[in-house]
Design an enzyme around this catalytic site. Structure first.
Site, PDB file in Angstrom:
ATOM      1  N   SER A 348       0.836  -1.189   0.000  1.00  0.00           N
ATOM      2  CA  SER A 348       0.000   0.000   0.000  1.00  0.00           C
ATOM      3  C   SER A 348       0.880   1.252   0.000  1.00  0.00           C
ATOM      4  O   SER A 348       1.704   1.421  -0.898  1.00  0.00           O
ATOM      5  CB  SER A 348      -0.972  -0.031   1.181  1.00  0.00           C
ATOM      6  OG  SER A 348      -2.003   0.917   1.016  1.00  0.00           O
ATOM      7  N   ASP A 468      -8.273  -5.791  -5.843  1.00  0.00           N
ATOM      8  CA  ASP A 468      -7.847  -4.639  -5.047  1.00  0.00           C
ATOM      9  C   ASP A 468      -8.507  -3.385  -5.609  1.00  0.00           C
ATOM     10  O   ASP A 468      -8.064  -2.826  -6.609  1.00  0.00           O
ATOM     11  CB  ASP A 468      -6.320  -4.502  -5.089  1.00  0.00           C
ATOM     12  CG  ASP A 468      -5.798  -3.473  -4.098  1.00  0.00           C
ATOM     13  OD1 ASP A 468      -6.609  -2.670  -3.585  1.00  0.00           O
ATOM     14  OD2 ASP A 468      -4.581  -3.474  -3.816  1.00  0.00           O
ATOM     15  N   HIS A 498      -6.634  -6.087  -1.202  1.00  0.00           N
ATOM     16  CA  HIS A 498      -5.493  -5.257  -0.802  1.00  0.00           C
ATOM     17  C   HIS A 498      -4.772  -5.976   0.341  1.00  0.00           C
ATOM     18  O   HIS A 498      -4.866  -5.574   1.499  1.00  0.00           O
ATOM     19  CB  HIS A 498      -6.029  -3.889  -0.362  1.00  0.00           C
ATOM     20  CG  HIS A 498      -5.008  -2.807  -0.282  1.00  0.00           C
ATOM     21  ND1 HIS A 498      -4.251  -2.404  -1.360  1.00  0.00           N
ATOM     22  CD2 HIS A 498      -4.614  -2.023   0.760  1.00  0.00           C
ATOM     23  CE1 HIS A 498      -3.457  -1.419  -0.989  1.00  0.00           C
ATOM     24  NE2 HIS A 498      -3.650  -1.174   0.291  1.00  0.00           N
TER      25      HIS A 498
END
Length: 757
Positions: A348, A468, A498
């Site tokens: 991320s 995601d 994610h």
């Protein structure tokens, strides 16, 4: 379980024998297979004084235990070898499997019985049912000494460094940026955990603005209401300037001392991939960056000032920047323990910083492992001229992220002294990010790493999930294609959301990264090379395949959308609008069921297809007014088993990252029945229908021809499957929630869906 082995390296026979001997497996090339297997197993069970016992509790076949087999005149067969091998890997004979040949085929077992010594060597490099490779399990149990020196097996570093007696220290790197304009370079706190070693070692660096803590309360207050009208924008072409980075020079002198003075105590959270590498001789560095607790400066979220400060840590590891012992800047320490070679890790925002760092071309950065990283911040908070939210976080925008990560405010004195200036800086950010139009502008241009992708020198490993919708697949797709052609690049494209994937049962991700970093950072000469794309097959559990590319397909499959005109009503009754706004999950469910304001088109799949790249919609469309928001989702529709987006725990705390060190859960994406699966989606402001940088008028009730690319993906469809295309306006999870009374009309006869296959 299925075996998907990408980390194994084929070595010459003499290397195999040498490595086995160093681990105590003194096998002779001339011995018969049965004797060699017994020799191997008696060493394998080194924790037993009486090795007859573990042999007696394993089975050779349904009638004979292994000890009895070795005492007999019976010959070793392929079936007996496989039966024993599976038991060594943690599978229970007659419980997990009965027929070794059937089980071998079901699991995709990578070893073909033949040369027993090579078979046993590969077996040691194969993952067990609980997640470790067999050699790692044995080393964890004490097969070879924990002597704080490097030992290699099949081109990978083994866990022979103590993870208990380590050096834990803190330094403050002098950056080359002054984000708060105080006339002094910003300091960046670096938390270091490194094994004791007489020589120089490489570093695993995680650049994480979250590491020193987050200000969730302030961030929540900064969230936006998504309800509002879609802006009617004045037509114009967007002009941009080349981003600029102003650097500052070091100031003053500092006494050079031998060691850091601040000891690192507990850290907020380590990354288990880093934990894995620590006892294998890699220093772990955690860096929060400018604007975070115990560092100085403003939180500039994503721009090259933030990137530069992280880069300066790599510069320090290579002797090009200074690091002070504390904020007085009076004493400095050198990274004389560092060999100058660095890899970055994290998912991320952490993976985003890896992308940004790579585009600086900094010397010493050998490998980035960018997991679900952003490549252009515009595409995180905006899409095709629309204000959007990351999936799962409606109302978040750049300023709420800045509040979240400006952890300096968690320190009372910093809050008292600096919050007023921080809030003033935040007001500038709010003006620049432009939530009114959703257009690309200089603010976003300054945070677009694709512009500098040509500078990348490091080897690049991406991981990203097809599901995601937070950091959408477009980010990795664009970065993947923007890299210079001579760069070694690799993508693990899984079917999760994610999420991290380093603790999944089905793939030897950690071991593959070990092989890569041992080669690149420790200088071990091997011919290890990951495939360009390693893709998780969506049609079966625990199945991975190698592909040559992500996108770039020459062939396409086209679907006609119909023969009539259909309309999408934008406005909902107040009750439904409020209901969807409170719980966007309800909206998603009803959208998939065909209960929202939408056009639903079912498209039968008449032959096997392998979608790879960006699906494209060619639509003839008109709006009843001078604005229009178009959302699209492509589903595989029909009750069947699909991979789920979030990994489930298969066994708790069974993966050992060293020697009883940082045990973690073994996980995998479940494969279970659902009514549908999202294949891809996308959002478009019809005023930006031809180009992101071109805003055009919409004339009410005038037809427009629109080419609309959806998020890139890789997805396999079989003959007889059904695709469902859903066209609608407001997406209550992602887009602005405009409830004005207008409608879009689509001429389906003049519209089509194109899939690159």
């Amino acid at each position: 379980m299925r075996f998907n082995q990408y980390s194994y390296i084929n070595f010459p026979k003499e290397n195999v024998l040498s490595e086995l001997k160093k681990c105590g497996f003194d096998l002779q090339n001339t011995a018969n297979h049965k004797d060699s297997l017994e020799t191997f197993l008696r060493r394998f069970f080194f924790t037993y004084q009486d090795t007859n016992y573990p042999l007696s509790i394993l089975a050779a076949d349904k009638k004979t235990d292994l000890l009895t087999f070795f005492q007999s005149e019976d010959e070793l067969t392929a079936d007996i070898f496989y039966t024993v091998a599976f038991q060594l890997l943690g599978f229970s004979y007659l419980v997990d499997f009965e027929d070794s040949d059937v089980f071998r085929k079901e699991t995709g077992f990578p070893i073909i019985y033949g040369d027993l010594i090579e078979n046993l060597y590969q077996l040691l490099n194969t993952r067990t049912k609980k997640g470790n490779t067999l050699i790692d399990q044995l080393v964890s149990d004490g097969l070879i000494p924990e002597d704080n020196d490097y030992h290699y097996f099949n081109g990978k570093s083994l866990a022979t460094f103590s993870n208990q007696d380590v050096i834990r220290e803190v330094v403050y790197v002098e950056s080359r940026v002054d984000t708060d304009q105080k006339g002094l370079s910003d300091l960046v706190k670096v938390s270091i955990i490194r094994p004791r070693f007489d020589g120089k070692i490489p570093a695993i660096m995680t650049a994480s603005p979250y590491h020193q803590g987050t200000n969730d309360k302030a961030s929540d207050k900064a969230l936006y209401k998504m309800e509002g009208e879609l802006e009617v924008k004045l037509p114009h072409k967007i002009e941009l300037e080349k981003p600029q980075l102003n650097l500052v020079q070091p100031q003053g002198k500092a006494e050079l001392i031998a060691e850091a003075e601040e000891k690192l105590t507990h850290i907020n959270s380590s990354y288990t991939l880093n934990d894995y590498f620590l006892p294998r001789g890699f220093a772990n560095l955690y860096v929060s960056g400018v604007g975070t607790k115990d560092s100085t400066g403003f939180m500039t979220n994503g721009d090259y000032q933030q990137i530069e400060a992280y880069k300066n840590v790599i510069d320090w590891l290579n002797g090009r920047c200074r690091a002070f012992t504390d904020h007085t800047r009076q004493r400095q320490v050198k990274a004389d323990w560092s060999n100058g070679k660095v890899a970055t890790t994290g998912l991320s925002y952490l993976g985003t910083m890896s992308n940004g760092l790579a585009t600086t071309g900094v010397d010493g950065l050998e490998v980035i492992i960018a997991e679900a990283g952003i490549s252009s911040w515009y595409n995180y908070y905006r899409e095709n001229g629309l204000v959007t939210s990351p999936g799962g976080y409606p109302g978040e925008d750049f300023d709420s992220l800045a509040e979240l990560t400006y952890s300096r405010n968690l320190l009372a004195s910093d809050y008292i002294r600096g919050n007023e200036a921080h809030q003033a800086d935040l007001e500038k950010v709010k003006a620049q990010l432009d939530r009114k139009t959703g257009d690309y502008n200089q603010f976003w241009h300054d945070r677009n790493y694709l512009l500098n992708a040509h500078k990348v020198k490091a080897e690049v490993v991406f991981t990203h999930g097809s599901q995601d919708w937070n950091v959408k697949p477009l980010h990795v797709y664009q970065m993947f294609h923007a890299l210079p052609t001579h760069i070694h690049k690799h993508l693990f494209f899984h079917n999760g959301a994610h999420v991290y994937m380093n603790n999944w049962q089905s793939i030897d991700f950690r071991e593959s990264i070990n092989a890569l970093l041992t080669k690149k950072l420790l200088g071990q000469e091997t011919d290890f090379q990951l495939p360009t794309v390693i893709w998780q097959d969506n049609t079966a559990p625990q199945t991975w395949l190698s592909l040559d590319n992500f996108g770039g397909q020459e062939n396409c499959e086209t679907f006609s959308l119909g023969q009539e005109e259909q309309a999408i009503q934008n406005q909902y009754p107040d009750k439904d609008f409020e209901r969807y706004g409170k719980t966007y999950q309800t909206f998603n469910t009803e959208l998939y069921q065909g209960k929202a304001n939408q056009i639903t088109i079912n498209l039968p799949v008449t032959k096997d297809l392998h979608l790879n790249g960006r699906a494209q919609l060619n639509l003839r469309i008109k709006s009843s007014t001078n604005k229009g928001l178009l959302s699209a989702q492509l589903l595989e529709f029909g009750q069947k088993k699909y991979l789920q987006p979030y990994p489930a725990i298969l066994s708790a705390r069974t993966i050992d990252n060293g020697r009883y060190h940082m045990l973690e859960n073994l996980c995998e994406l479940p494969f279970r029945p659902e009514a549908q699966r999202v294949v891809t989606k996308g959002y478009l402001n019809l005023q930006n229908r031809n180009d992101l940088l071109l805003v055009e008028d919409i004339t009410a009730d005038e037809w427009m021809d629109v080419q609309f690319e959806l998020q890139p993906t890789i997805y396999k469809l079989k003959e007889g499957d059904t695709l469902r295309l859903v066209l609608y306006t407001t997406d209550f999870e992602i887009t602005i929630r405009d409830n004005t009374d207008y409608h879009l009309t689509v001429d389906l006869a003049q519209s089509m869906l194109t899939l690159p296959c």
